[in-house]
Motif scaffolding. Structure first.
Motif, PDB file in Angstrom:
ATOM      1  N   ASN A 176       9.825  50.205-104.745  1.00  0.00           N
ATOM      2  CA  ASN A 176       9.690  49.897-103.287  1.00  0.00           C
ATOM      3  C   ASN A 176       9.131  48.442-103.226  1.00  0.00           C
ATOM      4  O   ASN A 176       7.973  48.068-103.817  1.00  0.00           O
ATOM      5  CB  ASN A 176       8.602  50.686-102.788  1.00  0.00           C
ATOM      6  CG  ASN A 176       7.777  50.524-101.505  1.00  0.00           C
ATOM      7  OD1 ASN A 176       8.216  49.609-100.950  1.00  0.00           O
ATOM      8  ND2 ASN A 176       6.787  51.269-101.090  1.00  0.00           N
ATOM      9  N   LYS A 187       2.869  61.546 -97.212  1.00  0.00           N
ATOM     10  CA  LYS A 187       2.014  61.308 -97.970  1.00  0.00           C
ATOM     11  C   LYS A 187       1.447  62.646 -98.815  1.00  0.00           C
ATOM     12  O   LYS A 187       1.397  63.562 -97.818  1.00  0.00           O
ATOM     13  CB  LYS A 187       0.827  60.611 -97.136  1.00  0.00           C
ATOM     14  CG  LYS A 187       1.256  59.493 -96.588  1.00  0.00           C
ATOM     15  CD  LYS A 187       1.261  58.113 -97.770  1.00  0.00           C
ATOM     16  CE  LYS A 187       1.414  56.722 -97.157  1.00  0.00           C
ATOM     17  NZ  LYS A 187       1.576  55.705 -98.354  1.00  0.00           N
ATOM     18  N   ASP A 218       5.563  51.314-106.579  1.00  0.00           N
ATOM     19  CA  ASP A 218       4.841  50.554-105.368  1.00  0.00           C
ATOM     20  C   ASP A 218       3.902  49.643-106.023  1.00  0.00           C
ATOM     21  O   ASP A 218       4.018  48.520-106.117  1.00  0.00           O
ATOM     22  CB  ASP A 218       4.549  51.391-104.206  1.00  0.00           C
ATOM     23  CG  ASP A 218       4.038  50.810-102.808  1.00  0.00           C
ATOM     24  OD1 ASP A 218       3.922  49.496-102.970  1.00  0.00           O
ATOM     25  OD2 ASP A 218       3.616  51.265-101.912  1.00  0.00           O
ATOM     26  N   GLU A 219       2.897  50.198-105.765  1.00  0.00           N
ATOM     27  CA  GLU A 219       1.605  49.111-106.320  1.00  0.00           C
ATOM     28  C   GLU A 219       1.602  48.684-107.642  1.00  0.00           C
ATOM     29  O   GLU A 219       1.176  47.423-108.034  1.00  0.00           O
ATOM     30  CB  GLU A 219       0.229  50.202-106.228  1.00  0.00           C
ATOM     31  CG  GLU A 219      -0.368  50.359-104.787  1.00  0.00           C
ATOM     32  CD  GLU A 219       0.355  51.909-104.391  1.00  0.00           C
ATOM     33  OE1 GLU A 219       1.337  52.231-104.670  1.00  0.00           O
ATOM     34  OE2 GLU A 219      -0.572  52.654-103.369  1.00  0.00           O
ATOM     35  N   ASP A 269       4.684  60.292-101.358  1.00  0.00           N
ATOM     36  CA  ASP A 269       4.029  58.984-101.737  1.00  0.00           C
ATOM     37  C   ASP A 269       2.647  59.273-102.275  1.00  0.00           C
ATOM     38  O   ASP A 269       1.748  59.917-101.035  1.00  0.00           O
ATOM     39  CB  ASP A 269       3.972  57.849-100.698  1.00  0.00           C
ATOM     40  CG  ASP A 269       3.491  56.674-101.104  1.00  0.00           C
ATOM     41  OD1 ASP A 269       2.884  56.587-102.250  1.00  0.00           O
ATOM     42  OD2 ASP A 269       3.318  55.603-100.399  1.00  0.00           O
ATOM     43  N   ASN A 322       0.471  57.470-103.569  1.00  0.00           N
ATOM     44  CA  ASN A 322      -0.719  56.103-103.500  1.00  0.00           C
ATOM     45  C   ASN A 322      -1.701  56.439-104.802  1.00  0.00           C
ATOM     46  O   ASN A 322      -3.051  56.241-104.678  1.00  0.00           O
ATOM     47  CB  ASN A 322      -1.450  56.125-102.297  1.00  0.00           C
ATOM     48  CG  ASN A 322      -0.552  55.590-101.127  1.00  0.00           C
ATOM     49  OD1 ASN A 322      -0.363  56.226-100.188  1.00  0.00           O
ATOM     50  ND2 ASN A 322      -0.030  54.400-101.485  1.00  0.00           N
ATOM     51  N   LYS A 355       7.740  45.240-101.043  1.00  0.00           N
ATOM     52  CA  LYS A 355       7.085  44.949 -99.966  1.00  0.00           C
ATOM     53  C   LYS A 355       6.780  43.515-100.154  1.00  0.00           C
ATOM     54  O   LYS A 355       5.978  43.101-101.032  1.00  0.00           O
ATOM     55  CB  LYS A 355       5.726  45.664 -99.794  1.00  0.00           C
ATOM     56  CG  LYS A 355       5.821  47.150 -99.549  1.00  0.00           C
ATOM     57  CD  LYS A 355       4.508  47.808 -99.512  1.00  0.00           C
ATOM     58  CE  LYS A 355       4.622  49.390 -99.139  1.00  0.00           C
ATOM     59  NZ  LYS A 355       3.292  49.981 -99.756  1.00  0.00           N
ATOM     60  N   GLU A 409       6.940  58.435-105.157  1.00  0.00           N
ATOM     61  CA  GLU A 409       6.580  57.329-105.022  1.00  0.00           C
ATOM     62  C   GLU A 409       4.938  57.025-105.733  1.00  0.00           C
ATOM     63  O   GLU A 409       4.128  57.750-105.410  1.00  0.00           O
ATOM     64  CB  GLU A 409       6.236  56.650-103.607  1.00  0.00           C
ATOM     65  CG  GLU A 409       5.917  55.067-103.540  1.00  0.00           C
ATOM     66  CD  GLU A 409       6.199  54.623-101.993  1.00  0.00           C
ATOM     67  OE1 GLU A 409       6.655  55.501-101.385  1.00  0.00           O
ATOM     68  OE2 GLU A 409       5.554  53.667-101.986  1.00  0.00           O
ATOM     69  N   LYS A 435       9.118  60.112 -95.317  1.00  0.00           N
ATOM     70  CA  LYS A 435       8.283  59.920 -96.492  1.00  0.00           C
ATOM     71  C   LYS A 435       6.962  60.681 -96.070  1.00  0.00           C
ATOM     72  O   LYS A 435       6.537  60.171 -95.025  1.00  0.00           O
ATOM     73  CB  LYS A 435       8.297  58.461 -96.745  1.00  0.00           C
ATOM     74  CG  LYS A 435       7.159  58.082 -97.653  1.00  0.00           C
ATOM     75  CD  LYS A 435       7.233  56.745 -98.177  1.00  0.00           C
ATOM     76  CE  LYS A 435       5.976  56.092 -98.198  1.00  0.00           C
ATOM     77  NZ  LYS A 435       6.009  54.730 -98.692  1.00  0.00           N
TER      78      LYS A 435
HETATM   79 MG    MG Z   1       3.623  53.499-101.274  1.00  0.00          MG
END
Ligand code: MG
Length: 368
Positions: free
Chosen positions: A260, A163, A238-239, A188, A190, A262, A213, A161
């Protein structure tokens, strides 16, 4: 099960190499470690809040204050028949999911140890080995990044993965695809982009990443659905996924095809399992993300990733990749084939190096 005694430790460990994302460069991880005790049994949890509030609004300081002043006092004195009840008892506290997760996960470890079973069994896990992947931060040059990927593939990882951030995105995807025609890689962002950047993702689409992502805002689903309609590459949120209801809504409007999960981000294991169950019922695959956890948080993630819906490799990599200092006695290693063994002992199944934690702690608090 009840909290007879709770202790907090603030640990700040240097990373082997700086970790750069679209929002921050991290050189250390500072996490709050939680220890709970009941009738001689001990459970451990770890908060995943970053040093600065770039990923969520929480930081180790906010986590510490909430645990000390609100969460632990609220739980103390109560008896729980099942660790699931801990998250119910904390449901009245808005947000603060990372703080809640730290104590909630410690209680799951405690309950599993008291029951004499591995945490994975208590959570409903079915895998003895989990699928691992590795997350690689931004690198100063494309050549350095490619070299780093090569190194990780030699280390046994099956998927990488990467960034990305504006200006350092499509060229990365194109270089990786031309060097490794079949490598499963994902990207990803973010939350570094807006819907106006859709052309960048259309260009990336041609390189066939396994997923992208969280490209857009951390609190968005609507624009993600619009972007997903324009590209074939699955979007993975994710977030944006704070709880199971977010997962249900995001799936129903087509904002995400993968999630994703977490546990440290969503308030702990009970909510993570609810998100997993929602996704499994909807046929949406999930994987377990990472927050550069130290040994305790990493162990929790490994157990969660043993649930049946975690059918994609997660960001659960060997701890030695990130830290020189270990706080558990049996560091996690990735095995050939890109898998990792789920510890079979009671609870998180690894020995926590308590003396080391006490020696390294920058701050401690005892909540009796
Ligand atoms: Mg992430």
């Amino acid at each position: 099960m009840r909290i007879e005694r709770a202790e907090l430790f603030l640990l700040r460990l240097p990373l082997r190499r700086p970790y750069e994302t679209s929002m921050a460069v991290e050189t250390h991880e500072t996490h709050v470690i939680v220890r709970v005790e009941d009738s001689g049994a001990v459970g451990w949890g770890e908060s995943v809040a970053n040093e600065t509030p770039w990923y969520s609004g929480e930081t180790p300081s906010t986590v510490w204050v909430l645990l000390e002043e609100v969460l632990v006092p609220h739980l103390r004195g109560r008896t729980f028949a099942h660790p699931r009840e801990v998250s119910e008892a904390l449901a009245w506290v808005r947000d603060a999911r990372m703080a809640k997760a730290a104590i909630e996960m410690a209680m799951w470890d405690l309950a599993a140890k008291q029951a004499g079973v591995p945490l994975s069994a208590l959570l409903g896990g079915t895998r003895e080995r989990i699928l691992c992947g590795v997350a690689i931060g931004l690198h100063p040059t494309l050549e350095a990044l490619l070299e780093r990927i090569e190194e990780e593939l030699r280390g046994g990882y099956r998927r990488v993965k990467l960034k990305i951030k504006p200006g350092r995105d499509a060229a990365i995807a194109e270089a990786v695809r031309s060097r490794w025609p079949d490598l499963p890689f994902m990207l990803d962002a973010n939350s570094a982009y807006t819907l106006a950047d859709a052309p960048v993702f259309e260009r990336i689409d041609a390189t066939r990443p396994t997923m992208i992502e969280q490209p857009l805002a951390h609190d968005d689903m609507i624009d993600h659905a619009a972007l997903q309609a324009r590209i074939r590459t699955p979007i993975c949120l994710d977030e944006s996924i704070r709880h199971a209801d977010d997962a249900r809504k995001a799936i129903s409007i087509g904002a995400t095809k993968v999630i994703n999960i977490k546990p440290g981000r969503v308030g702990g294991h009970a909510e993570a399992v609810r998100i997993h169950d929602t996704c499994l019922a909807a046929g949406v695959p999930v994987w377990c993300g990472g927050m550069l956890e130290m040994g305790v948080g990493r162990a929790h993630n490994v157990h969660l990733a043993s649930l049946p819906g975690f059918s994609l490799p997660g960001d659960v990599a060997a701890s030695k990749r990130y830290f020189e200092t270990e706080i558990i006695g049996e560091p996690f290693e990735v095995e050939p084939g890109g898998t990792m063994k789920v510890p079979a002992g009671p609870g998180i199944g690894v020995s926590v190096l308590e003396r080391e934690i006490r020696r390294l702690a920058l701050g401690t608090a005892e909540l009796r």
